[in-house]
Scaffold this motif. Structure first.
Motif, PDB file in Angstrom:
ATOM      1  N   TRP A 248      11.329  -7.507  45.418  1.00  0.00           N
ATOM      2  CA  TRP A 248      11.395  -8.517  44.352  1.00  0.00           C
ATOM      3  C   TRP A 248      11.960  -9.805  44.924  1.00  0.00           C
ATOM      4  O   TRP A 248      12.858  -9.796  45.769  1.00  0.00           O
ATOM      5  CB  TRP A 248      12.285  -8.054  43.197  1.00  0.00           C
ATOM      6  CG  TRP A 248      12.095  -8.898  41.953  1.00  0.00           C
ATOM      7  CD1 TRP A 248      11.233  -8.649  40.939  1.00  0.00           C
ATOM      8  CD2 TRP A 248      12.774 -10.127  41.622  1.00  0.00           C
ATOM      9  NE1 TRP A 248      11.315  -9.641  39.990  1.00  0.00           N
ATOM     10  CE2 TRP A 248      12.252 -10.559  40.370  1.00  0.00           C
ATOM     11  CE3 TRP A 248      13.744 -10.900  42.239  1.00  0.00           C
ATOM     12  CZ2 TRP A 248      12.683 -11.714  39.741  1.00  0.00           C
ATOM     13  CZ3 TRP A 248      14.175 -12.073  41.623  1.00  0.00           C
ATOM     14  CH2 TRP A 248      13.646 -12.469  40.381  1.00  0.00           C
ATOM     15  N   GLY A 249      11.436 -10.918  44.437  1.00  0.00           N
ATOM     16  CA  GLY A 249      11.983 -12.198  44.853  1.00  0.00           C
ATOM     17  C   GLY A 249      11.194 -13.356  44.287  1.00  0.00           C
ATOM     18  O   GLY A 249      10.057 -13.191  43.806  1.00  0.00           O
ATOM     19  N   ARG A 250      11.808 -14.507  44.323  1.00  0.00           N
ATOM     20  CA  ARG A 250      11.191 -15.736  43.848  1.00  0.00           C
ATOM     21  C   ARG A 250      11.483 -16.852  44.854  1.00  0.00           C
ATOM     22  O   ARG A 250      12.638 -17.081  45.224  1.00  0.00           O
ATOM     23  CB  ARG A 250      11.746 -16.151  42.475  1.00  0.00           C
ATOM     24  CG  ARG A 250      11.477 -15.162  41.350  1.00  0.00           C
ATOM     25  CD  ARG A 250      10.016 -15.216  40.935  1.00  0.00           C
ATOM     26  NE  ARG A 250       9.729 -14.361  39.791  1.00  0.00           N
ATOM     27  CZ  ARG A 250       9.271 -13.118  39.872  1.00  0.00           C
ATOM     28  NH1 ARG A 250       9.087 -12.551  41.069  1.00  0.00           N
ATOM     29  NH2 ARG A 250       9.014 -12.417  38.791  1.00  0.00           N
TER      30      ARG A 250
ATOM     31  N   LYS B 188      21.313 -11.783  39.751  1.00  0.00           N
ATOM     32  CA  LYS B 188      20.410 -12.199  40.817  1.00  0.00           C
ATOM     33  C   LYS B 188      21.092 -13.265  41.678  1.00  0.00           C
ATOM     34  O   LYS B 188      21.779 -14.155  41.165  1.00  0.00           O
ATOM     35  CB  LYS B 188      19.107 -12.779  40.250  1.00  0.00           C
ATOM     36  CG  LYS B 188      18.282 -11.804  39.429  1.00  0.00           C
ATOM     37  CD  LYS B 188      17.668 -10.712  40.274  1.00  0.00           C
ATOM     38  CE  LYS B 188      16.684  -9.881  39.454  1.00  0.00           C
ATOM     39  NZ  LYS B 188      16.168  -8.716  40.228  1.00  0.00           N
ATOM     40  N   LYS B 189      20.891 -13.179  42.989  1.00  0.00           N
ATOM     41  CA  LYS B 189      21.502 -14.123  43.909  1.00  0.00           C
ATOM     42  C   LYS B 189      20.535 -15.262  44.202  1.00  0.00           C
ATOM     43  O   LYS B 189      19.406 -15.016  44.621  1.00  0.00           O
ATOM     44  CB  LYS B 189      21.893 -13.419  45.205  1.00  0.00           C
ATOM     45  CG  LYS B 189      22.963 -12.356  45.007  1.00  0.00           C
ATOM     46  CD  LYS B 189      23.296 -11.662  46.321  1.00  0.00           C
ATOM     47  CE  LYS B 189      24.352 -10.586  46.112  1.00  0.00           C
ATOM     48  NZ  LYS B 189      24.639  -9.857  47.373  1.00  0.00           N
TER      49      LYS B 189
ATOM     50  N   MET C  11      13.005 -10.414  50.795  1.00  0.00           N
ATOM     51  CA  MET C  11      12.492 -10.253  49.433  1.00  0.00           C
ATOM     52  C   MET C  11      11.381  -9.210  49.401  1.00  0.00           C
ATOM     53  O   MET C  11      11.346  -8.333  48.527  1.00  0.00           O
ATOM     54  CB  MET C  11      11.969 -11.590  48.903  1.00  0.00           C
ATOM     55  CG  MET C  11      13.017 -12.648  48.691  1.00  0.00           C
ATOM     56  SD  MET C  11      12.249 -14.196  48.084  1.00  0.00           S
ATOM     57  CE  MET C  11      13.681 -15.282  48.035  1.00  0.00           C
TER      58      MET C  11
ATOM     59  N   ASP D  29      17.815 -13.507  46.222  1.00  0.00           N
ATOM     60  CA  ASP D  29      16.706 -13.089  45.359  1.00  0.00           C
ATOM     61  C   ASP D  29      15.848 -14.266  44.924  1.00  0.00           C
ATOM     62  O   ASP D  29      14.648 -14.126  44.705  1.00  0.00           O
ATOM     63  CB  ASP D  29      17.252 -12.385  44.105  1.00  0.00           C
ATOM     64  CG  ASP D  29      18.106 -11.181  44.438  1.00  0.00           C
ATOM     65  OD1 ASP D  29      17.597 -10.271  45.115  1.00  0.00           O
ATOM     66  OD2 ASP D  29      19.287 -11.156  44.021  1.00  0.00           O
TER      67      ASP D  29
ATOM     68  N   ARG E 151      12.791  -5.708  49.829  1.00  0.00           N
ATOM     69  CA  ARG E 151      13.505  -5.218  48.646  1.00  0.00           C
ATOM     70  C   ARG E 151      12.585  -5.059  47.444  1.00  0.00           C
ATOM     71  O   ARG E 151      12.968  -4.452  46.439  1.00  0.00           O
ATOM     72  CB  ARG E 151      14.666  -6.170  48.304  1.00  0.00           C
ATOM     73  CG  ARG E 151      15.785  -6.178  49.336  1.00  0.00           C
ATOM     74  CD  ARG E 151      17.000  -6.961  48.850  1.00  0.00           C
ATOM     75  NE  ARG E 151      16.681  -8.342  48.512  1.00  0.00           N
ATOM     76  CZ  ARG E 151      16.639  -9.332  49.394  1.00  0.00           C
ATOM     77  NH1 ARG E 151      16.874  -9.093  50.680  1.00  0.00           N
ATOM     78  NH2 ARG E 151      16.365 -10.567  49.022  1.00  0.00           N
TER      79      ARG E 151
ATOM     80  N   VAL F 280       7.064 -10.301  44.481  1.00  0.00           N
ATOM     81  CA  VAL F 280       7.583 -11.565  45.003  1.00  0.00           C
ATOM     82  C   VAL F 280       6.574 -12.658  44.668  1.00  0.00           C
ATOM     83  O   VAL F 280       5.362 -12.452  44.821  1.00  0.00           O
ATOM     84  CB  VAL F 280       7.794 -11.495  46.531  1.00  0.00           C
ATOM     85  CG1 VAL F 280       8.314 -12.833  47.063  1.00  0.00           C
ATOM     86  CG2 VAL F 280       8.752 -10.367  46.889  1.00  0.00           C
TER      87      VAL F 280
ATOM     88  N   ASP G  11      21.631 -12.100  51.688  1.00  0.00           N
ATOM     89  CA  ASP G  11      20.400 -11.840  50.949  1.00  0.00           C
ATOM     90  C   ASP G  11      20.308 -12.746  49.725  1.00  0.00           C
ATOM     91  O   ASP G  11      21.307 -12.986  49.041  1.00  0.00           O
ATOM     92  CB  ASP G  11      20.349 -10.380  50.487  1.00  0.00           C
ATOM     93  CG  ASP G  11      20.184  -9.417  51.649  1.00  0.00           C
ATOM     94  OD1 ASP G  11      19.711  -9.851  52.707  1.00  0.00           O
ATOM     95  OD2 ASP G  11      20.548  -8.236  51.488  1.00  0.00           O
TER      96      ASP G  11
END
Length: 263
Positions: A133-135, A8-9, A128, A84, A131, A177, A82
């Motif tokens: 998904w994300g935090r 994860k980035k 996010m 994540d 795509r 997200v 990008d």
């Protein structure tokens, strides 16, 4: 425990020292690809070198930018790909009487403590959502709930951060997200340590004695000591992970029991 963060980035603002650095290191230990940030190139380079030494094989890089300067922030956004996991950690604080805080200082606090999160979130949230998904995580403070009389500007901006985080969470309805906030308590970060040492020197007392006196004055603390940055980082990494999928729009306390309310 595998938190599912490998590959994860992540971007952590204000992460060359203190809480931000601890969060960056914890994310790297979970296999995340991390970009750190600080105001100066040499500080960023030094943090990257220390992180690589602490976490062998770590995929870590850095982008310098002063969040007080919108032009530098735009330069950072232009370089940032990008992401994540966004950790909005950068912030300034000081102990100042209310009537001694000029307008320019209020503006500086809003630029760094609030607008940093606005600009980064605005730039990254759409990706996010696209795509799936994300935090986004805000590192705030119990001072945003119980605003200190001698740090009013700090408390007001941290209250603003709480509102920003809650509002952004409502944009993620029905997605994977999430947007959450950590309410940190008195933490012995590098900045606090420097302040304690400077005050102790000016007063001619040992720094450890002053540190103990500060803790003793905080009568509502259940922890009865300063929080370590790693303790904030542990909660941050959980919230950044897929395991926290049911936590969204929340303000979670890592305040050492300073706040006396149930919620």
């Amino acid at each position: 425990m595998d938190l599912g963060l490998a590959g994860k980035k992540a971007f952590v603002s204000g992460s060359t020292q203190g809480i931000g650095y601890a969060i960056a290191e914890a994310l790297l230990r979970e296999g995340a690809v991390v970009t750190v940030n600080g105001r100066h190139e040499d500080g960023v380079r030094g943090a990257v070198d220390r992180l690589r030494a602490a976490v062998p094989g770590a995929d870590v890089s850095g982008i310098p930018a002063d969040f007080e300067d919108p032009a530098q922030v735009q330069g950072l956004l232009d370089r940032l790909g990008d992401v994540d996991v966004l950790v909005n950690n950068v912030g300034v604080f000081d102990v100042v009487p209310f009537d001694a805080i000029p307008d320019d200082e209020w503006r500086r606090y809003f630029e760094v403590n609030v607008m940093s999160g606005v600009r980064l979130s605005r730039h990254l949230l759409g990706g996010m959502l696209a795509r799936g998904w994300g935090r986004i995580l805000f590192v705030a403070s119990e001072s945003g709930v119980n605003v200190p009389a001698d740090m009013t500007h700090y408390g007001v901006t941290k209250a603003g951060t709480l509102a920003l985080s809650n509002g952004l969470a409502k944009l993620t309805r029905g997605t994977d997200v999430t947007v959450n906030t950590i309410l940190g308590g008195p933490t012995y970060s590098d900045g606090v340590a420097r302040a304690v040492e400077e005050i102790a020197q000016a007063q001619g007392v040992p720094a450890d004695d002053l540190k103990g006196a500060i803790v003793a004055e905080n009568r509502t603390s259940l922890l009865q000591r300063f929080i370590d940055p790693d303790e904030i980082a542990s909660l941050a990494v959980y919230l950044a992970s897929p395991l926290s999928s049911a936590t969204n729009g929340a303000a979670l306390r890592a305040d050492g029991g300073v706040l006396t309310t149930v919620l």
